[in-house]
Design an enzyme around this catalytic site. Structure first.
Site, mmCIF file in Angstrom:
data_model
loop_
_atom_site.group_PDB
_atom_site.id
_atom_site.type_symbol
_atom_site.label_atom_id
_atom_site.label_comp_id
_atom_site.label_asym_id
_atom_site.label_seq_id
_atom_site.Cartn_x
_atom_site.Cartn_y
_atom_site.Cartn_z
ATOM 1 N N LYS A 148 3.113 6.608 4.713
ATOM 2 C CA LYS A 148 2.159 5.578 4.318
ATOM 3 C C LYS A 148 2.744 4.213 4.672
ATOM 4 O O LYS A 148 3.906 3.927 4.389
ATOM 5 C CB LYS A 148 1.870 5.636 2.807
ATOM 6 C CG LYS A 148 0.786 4.664 2.384
ATOM 7 C CD LYS A 148 -0.579 5.120 2.833
ATOM 8 C CE LYS A 148 -1.628 4.026 2.718
ATOM 9 N NZ LYS A 148 -1.501 2.977 3.770
ATOM 10 N N THR A 149 1.890 3.398 5.291
ATOM 11 C CA THR A 149 2.250 2.004 5.560
ATOM 12 C C THR A 149 1.897 1.130 4.361
ATOM 13 O O THR A 149 1.167 1.534 3.456
ATOM 14 C CB THR A 149 1.487 1.474 6.784
ATOM 15 O OG1 THR A 149 0.083 1.646 6.554
ATOM 16 C CG2 THR A 149 1.903 2.193 8.052
ATOM 17 N N GLY A 150 2.391 -0.082 4.401
ATOM 18 C CA GLY A 150 2.026 -1.114 3.435
ATOM 19 C C GLY A 150 2.474 -2.448 3.983
ATOM 20 O O GLY A 150 3.466 -2.518 4.708
ATOM 21 N N SER A 177 0.797 -1.233 0.000
ATOM 22 C CA SER A 177 0.000 0.000 0.000
ATOM 23 C C SER A 177 0.827 1.280 0.000
ATOM 24 O O SER A 177 0.254 2.368 -0.099
ATOM 25 C CB SER A 177 -0.970 0.009 1.178
ATOM 26 O OG SER A 177 -2.079 -0.825 0.914
#
Length: 285
Positions: free
Chosen positions: A218-220, A75
């Site tokens: 932003k994480t993913g 993501s």
């Protein structure tokens, strides 16, 4: 000083000069954080971390980091994908609404309740709602993605025809070093993106204060082996810091752990620990 479009629009930026403690090994253009000092926080997880101070040109990395191996962006791809959606008109703005169609995008067992509803581009980014960006991907089309990602030098830029999930486990992949390189070009205004769209991304990615800086990120994450959600997971936290009048730092943290809960909060938490240890947040160490 030349200010980037992001800086002029968001007004959040500053020069960041690091005061490095005794636990940091320094070189003229590089600082290396000893891995041993973080062993309690790391546990059985593996982390690779790189940060670049855009004001001084120095980099800071975690000792033993693998900066070259490519991984699926998961993501974190929502950062370029948001810009691509805005630039192509697939989203009319950061508040562009899409209804969730459960017949077209049936909820999977792991979906949180926040995904099981209509979204704006901003909420889909912040909640990491995959279906929204899968719909966007079909509207944009694989040829357009390939052209843009090659131009932006985003990893291997591999996008199969007709795919709406090429960032989830691959084949699109990039390294920690390539994440940092892409973010550097982005915040320095080198992607040819409209200023308003960069400002929209800043709004969506805002993550709050960190020391005397402001954090954007932003994480993913996803399973290392496709479909094995009870097994080993990999994840990211990538983004940038602003202080005063300019973007001062970009960074990328890649992690693997034995299962998702082992990395869920660690992705961001340990990135914040390392940014602070690097002396990049203005916080006391």
């Amino acid at each position: 000083m030349r200010y980037s479009p992001v800086a002029r629009l968001a007004g959040k930026l500053s020069v960041c000069l690091a005061l490095l403690g005794g636990s940091v090994v320094s070189a003229s253009a590089e600082t290396v954080l000893s891995r041993d000092q973080f062993s309690d926080q790391m546990g059985d997880r593996q982390s690779s971390f790189l940060a670049r101070d855009l004001m001084t040109g120095t980099v800071c990395r975690l000792e033993g980091s693998d900066l070259e191996t490519r991984h699926a962006p998961w993501s974190t791809f929502k950062i370029p994908n948001t810009l691509i959606a805005l630039e192509t008109g697939a989203a009319a703005g950061i508040d562009h609404w899409r209804d969730w169609d459960p017949a077209q995008r049936p909820a999977l067992q792991y979906w949180p309740e926040a995904w099981r509803q209509g979204q704006t581009l901003k909420t889909a980014f912040q909640r990491s709602a995959v279906w929204y960006f899968q719909d966007i991907a079909l509207d944009i089309g694989s040829p357009s993605y390939r052209t843009v990602l090659e131009d932006w030098r985003y990893g291997n830029a591999v996008v199969p025809d007709g795919s709406d999930a090429f960032w989830l486990g691959g084949p699109l992949k990039l390294s920690v070093d390539e994440q940092v390189g892409f973010l550097t070009r982005m915040v320095q205004g080198e992607l040819g993106v409209q200023n308003a769209h960069l400002a929209d991304l800043m709004d969506a990615a805002h993550a709050g204060p960190l020391g005397s800086a402001t954090l954007y990120g932003k994480t993913g994450s996803g399973p290392v082996r496709s479909g094995q959600f009870s097994g080993k997971f990999e994840g990211w936290y990538v983004g940038w810091l602003t202080r005063g009048d300019d973007v001062s730092v970009v960074f990328a943290h890649h992690v693997t752990g034995p299962y998702f809960d082992a990395i869920r909060t660690y992705r961001r938490d340990f990135a914040e620990t390392l940014l602070t240890a690097c002396g990049l947040t203005g916080a006391q160490q």
